[in-house]
Design a protein around this motif. Structure first.
Motif, PDB file in Angstrom:
ATOM      1  N   LYS A 106     -98.334   5.554  29.631  1.00  7.46           N
ATOM      2  CA  LYS A 106     -99.006   6.458  28.686  1.00  7.46           C
ATOM      3  C   LYS A 106    -100.198   5.706  28.115  1.00  7.46           C
ATOM      4  O   LYS A 106    -100.043   4.649  27.504  1.00  7.46           O
ATOM      5  CB  LYS A 106     -98.033   6.873  27.580  1.00  7.46           C
ATOM      6  CG  LYS A 106     -98.601   7.898  26.607  1.00  7.46           C
ATOM      7  CD  LYS A 106     -97.533   8.297  25.588  1.00  7.46           C
ATOM      8  CE  LYS A 106     -98.047   9.333  24.607  1.00  7.46           C
ATOM      9  NZ  LYS A 106     -97.001   9.707  23.605  1.00  7.46           N
ATOM     10  N   TYR A 155    -110.836   2.270  25.892  1.00 10.07           N
ATOM     11  CA  TYR A 155    -109.401   1.956  25.887  1.00 10.07           C
ATOM     12  C   TYR A 155    -108.928   1.595  24.481  1.00 10.07           C
ATOM     13  O   TYR A 155    -109.580   0.839  23.757  1.00 10.07           O
ATOM     14  CB  TYR A 155    -109.137   0.786  26.838  1.00 10.07           C
ATOM     15  CG  TYR A 155    -107.757   0.161  26.708  1.00 10.07           C
ATOM     16  CD1 TYR A 155    -106.677   0.689  27.400  1.00 10.07           C
ATOM     17  CD2 TYR A 155    -107.545  -0.960  25.896  1.00 10.07           C
ATOM     18  CE1 TYR A 155    -105.411   0.122  27.298  1.00 10.07           C
ATOM     19  CE2 TYR A 155    -106.287  -1.529  25.785  1.00 10.07           C
ATOM     20  CZ  TYR A 155    -105.232  -0.989  26.482  1.00 10.07           C
ATOM     21  OH  TYR A 155    -103.981  -1.553  26.374  1.00 10.07           O
ATOM     22  N   GLN A 156    -107.756   2.127  24.087  1.00  6.84           N
ATOM     23  CA  GLN A 156    -107.117   1.751  22.827  1.00  6.84           C
ATOM     24  C   GLN A 156    -105.815   0.984  23.069  1.00  6.84           C
ATOM     25  O   GLN A 156    -105.670  -0.143  22.625  1.00  6.84           O
ATOM     26  CB  GLN A 156    -106.854   3.002  21.967  1.00  6.84           C
ATOM     27  CG  GLN A 156    -108.125   3.620  21.407  1.00  6.84           C
ATOM     28  CD  GLN A 156    -107.828   4.743  20.440  1.00  6.84           C
ATOM     29  OE1 GLN A 156    -107.115   5.693  20.766  1.00  6.84           O
ATOM     30  NE2 GLN A 156    -108.369   4.646  19.232  1.00  6.84           N
ATOM     31  N   ASN A 157    -104.868   1.620  23.773  1.00  5.48           N
ATOM     32  CA  ASN A 157    -103.607   0.945  24.067  1.00  5.48           C
ATOM     33  C   ASN A 157    -102.879   1.693  25.176  1.00  5.48           C
ATOM     34  O   ASN A 157    -103.259   2.809  25.549  1.00  5.48           O
ATOM     35  CB  ASN A 157    -102.722   0.837  22.818  1.00  5.48           C
ATOM     36  CG  ASN A 157    -102.395   2.196  22.221  1.00  5.48           C
ATOM     37  OD1 ASN A 157    -101.677   3.005  22.810  1.00  5.48           O
ATOM     38  ND2 ASN A 157    -102.939   2.465  21.029  1.00  5.48           N
ATOM     39  N   HIS A 158    -101.809   1.100  25.690  1.00  2.44           N
ATOM     40  CA  HIS A 158    -100.975   1.774  26.684  1.00  2.44           C
ATOM     41  C   HIS A 158     -99.564   1.218  26.611  1.00  2.44           C
ATOM     42  O   HIS A 158     -99.352   0.080  26.188  1.00  2.44           O
ATOM     43  CB  HIS A 158    -101.552   1.623  28.098  1.00  2.44           C
ATOM     44  CG  HIS A 158    -101.367   0.265  28.696  1.00  2.44           C
ATOM     45  ND1 HIS A 158    -102.160  -0.824  28.352  1.00  2.44           N
ATOM     46  CD2 HIS A 158    -100.466  -0.205  29.613  1.00  2.44           C
ATOM     47  CE1 HIS A 158    -101.775  -1.886  29.036  1.00  2.44           C
ATOM     48  NE2 HIS A 158    -100.745  -1.547  29.802  1.00  2.44           N
ATOM     49  N   PHE A 217    -102.380  14.247  29.901  1.00  2.00           N
ATOM     50  CA  PHE A 217    -101.028  14.185  29.346  1.00  2.00           C
ATOM     51  C   PHE A 217    -100.460  15.594  29.236  1.00  2.00           C
ATOM     52  O   PHE A 217    -101.098  16.502  28.693  1.00  2.00           O
ATOM     53  CB  PHE A 217    -101.066  13.522  27.967  1.00  2.00           C
ATOM     54  CG  PHE A 217     -99.719  13.333  27.344  1.00  2.00           C
ATOM     55  CD1 PHE A 217     -98.863  12.351  27.788  1.00  2.00           C
ATOM     56  CD2 PHE A 217     -99.310  14.149  26.299  1.00  2.00           C
ATOM     57  CE1 PHE A 217     -97.616  12.171  27.208  1.00  2.00           C
ATOM     58  CE2 PHE A 217     -98.068  13.975  25.705  1.00  2.00           C
ATOM     59  CZ  PHE A 217     -97.224  12.982  26.169  1.00  2.00           C
ATOM     60  N   GLY A 242    -108.508  10.762  24.041  1.00  2.00           N
ATOM     61  CA  GLY A 242    -107.238  11.455  24.161  1.00  2.00           C
ATOM     62  C   GLY A 242    -106.143  10.613  24.789  1.00  2.00           C
ATOM     63  O   GLY A 242    -106.258   9.385  24.900  1.00  2.00           O
ATOM     64  N   THR A 243    -105.079  11.297  25.212  1.00  2.00           N
ATOM     65  CA  THR A 243    -103.911  10.646  25.812  1.00  2.00           C
ATOM     66  C   THR A 243    -103.810  11.054  27.279  1.00  2.00           C
ATOM     67  O   THR A 243    -103.992  12.228  27.620  1.00  2.00           O
ATOM     68  CB  THR A 243    -102.631  11.055  25.067  1.00  2.00           C
ATOM     69  OG1 THR A 243    -102.765  10.728  23.683  1.00  2.00           O
ATOM     70  CG2 THR A 243    -101.416  10.327  25.627  1.00  2.00           C
ATOM     71  N   TYR A 244    -103.481  10.082  28.129  1.00  2.00           N
ATOM     72  CA  TYR A 244    -103.453  10.305  29.570  1.00  2.00           C
ATOM     73  C   TYR A 244    -102.231   9.628  30.181  1.00  2.00           C
ATOM     74  O   TYR A 244    -101.578   8.801  29.542  1.00  2.00           O
ATOM     75  CB  TYR A 244    -104.728   9.751  30.226  1.00  2.00           C
ATOM     76  CG  TYR A 244    -105.996  10.296  29.628  1.00  2.00           C
ATOM     77  CD1 TYR A 244    -106.548  11.484  30.101  1.00  2.00           C
ATOM     78  CD2 TYR A 244    -106.640   9.644  28.565  1.00  2.00           C
ATOM     79  CE1 TYR A 244    -107.713  12.008  29.545  1.00  2.00           C
ATOM     80  CE2 TYR A 244    -107.791  10.159  28.003  1.00  2.00           C
ATOM     81  CZ  TYR A 244    -108.331  11.341  28.494  1.00  2.00           C
ATOM     82  OH  TYR A 244    -109.468  11.859  27.936  1.00  2.00           O
ATOM     83  N   LYS A 268    -103.799   5.626  25.865  1.00  2.01           N
ATOM     84  CA  LYS A 268    -104.598   6.233  24.801  1.00  2.01           C
ATOM     85  C   LYS A 268    -105.996   5.641  24.816  1.00  2.01           C
ATOM     86  O   LYS A 268    -106.175   4.425  24.875  1.00  2.01           O
ATOM     87  CB  LYS A 268    -103.948   6.008  23.428  1.00  2.01           C
ATOM     88  CG  LYS A 268    -102.705   6.857  23.198  1.00  2.01           C
ATOM     89  CD  LYS A 268    -102.239   6.796  21.743  1.00  2.01           C
ATOM     90  CE  LYS A 268    -101.040   7.719  21.507  1.00  2.01           C
ATOM     91  NZ  LYS A 268    -100.601   7.701  20.094  1.00  2.01           N
ATOM     92  N   THR A 269    -106.985   6.552  24.794  1.00  2.00           N
ATOM     93  CA  THR A 269    -108.386   6.146  24.645  1.00  2.00           C
ATOM     94  C   THR A 269    -108.962   6.915  23.465  1.00  2.00           C
ATOM     95  O   THR A 269    -108.262   7.722  22.832  1.00  2.00           O
ATOM     96  CB  THR A 269    -109.202   6.466  25.918  1.00  2.00           C
ATOM     97  OG1 THR A 269    -109.453   7.874  25.968  1.00  2.00           O
ATOM     98  CG2 THR A 269    -108.479   6.009  27.177  1.00  2.00           C
TER      99      THR A 269
END
Length: 322
Positions: free
Chosen positions: A40, A24-27, A104, A46-48, A42-43
């Motif tokens: 939205k 996990y990075q952020n959402h 995404f 990629g983006t999901y 971001k890991t």
């Protein structure tokens, strides 16, 4: 898409750990939409898109809906791929809410499509209807049937005691008229339908071509002509006046019919299908307006009432001319 259930970073980290999508990075929450909470994510891989199901979606239908979405995706329909967890499940429960993650979708929705883009939408809908005909897979049934819509109108009648809306008698009578007319129709071609193909559910890339179709959570088995009517009403009618927009309406029909020709029964049923769809969206939005519900409360039911009265007038004119 919208946000009704907040997910903190620790919540999202816990969810991400259930998938093979990296760290996990952020959402961030996505504000557009009205039915479910959407984020939205971001890991490192990629983006999901993370969806938390809230209201009208029947969670029990997801087990049959998701395989159908993935099937049409493999047959040329640009639906985002729905990911499975490490345990092989497409959904999971988090704090009593059903959640899923999908890839995404590239591109973006446009507020004012050009006629050629309306034609693309018609073509893409015809592709969907030929990709998964009735009987190929077990499909969920459309819960927004005429009996359900009429029950919502009766509920609106009870909620209307303190508001005095004068439009309800017309809506109730129109519902009864439609049920009688629909029962008299011959059998129509059915199959997997999106049922909610509004302008903001179709993404276009920078070249102006369709790159994604999103928000499949009301997709179901239904008459193809009902799905076509939804697209025509959402793209081919004016929100302010309720009048038809001939360029967009005709472009959609051209795109659809060049790939999938309407049967005579479908051509005959289309005017009634348009009225049915207009009544559906008018009713659900009116119900939420009277309930002051967060889900869809911001959607204006009168834009659909205008479409419906335009169509009723056309129907009466055609009856007199016959």
């Amino acid at each position: 898409m919208a946000v009704f259930t907040e997910l903190a970073a620790k919540d999202m980290q816990h969810i991400v750990q259930r998938y093979n999508i990296g760290v996990y990075q952020n959402h961030i929450g996505i504000a557009e939409g009205s039915e479910n909470s959407t984020f939205k994510l971001k890991t490192l891989t990629g983006t999901y898109i993370v969806t938390v199901f809230e209201a009208r979606v029947d969670h029990n239908t997801l087990d049959t809906l998701i395989p159908a979405i993935n099937f049409v995706r493999k047959h040329g329909i640009p639906a985002p791929r729905i990911l499975h967890t490490k345990a092989g499940q497409f959904t999971l429960l988090h704090k009593d809410k059903t959640i899923l993650i999908q890839e995404f979708a590239e591109g973006s929705a446009i507020e004012a499509p050009q006629p050629d883009q309306s034609q693309q939408a018609g073509d893409m809908l015809a592709r969907l209807h030929t990709a998964l005909p009735s009987g190929k897979l077990l499909l969920p049934q459309n819960s927004m049937n005429m009996a359900h819509i009429h029950s919502l109108l009766e509920a609106c009648e009870g909620l209307n005691r303190n508001t005095g809306l004068s439009e309800l008698p017309l809506l109730l009578q129109e519902s009864l008229n439609q049920q009688k007319e629909w029962q008299a129709l011959p059998t129509l071609p059915t199959g997997f339908c999106h049922t909610d193909l509004f302008i903001d559910n179709v993404f276009f890339n920078q070249m102006g071509w369709i790159s994604g179709m999103i928000d499949w959570w009301f997709a179901a088995e239904d008459a193809h002509v009902m799905d076509l009517a939804t697209l025509l009403l959402a793209w081919g009618f004016d929100d302010n006046t309720g009048d038809i927009l001939p360029q967009h309406y005709n472009s959609i029909m051209r795109g659809y019919c060049q790939r999938k020709r309407l049967t005579q029964a479908e051509q005959d049923a289309l005017p009634l299908a348009l009225r049915r769809v207009a009544l559906r969206f008018c009713t659900t939005r009116l119900y939420d307006h009277l309930n002051q519900k967060g889900f869809m409360a911001g959607k204006n039911w009168r834009t659909w009432y205008k479409r419906l009265t335009y169509l009723i007038k056309e129907h009466k004119n055609n009856e007199r001319a016959a």
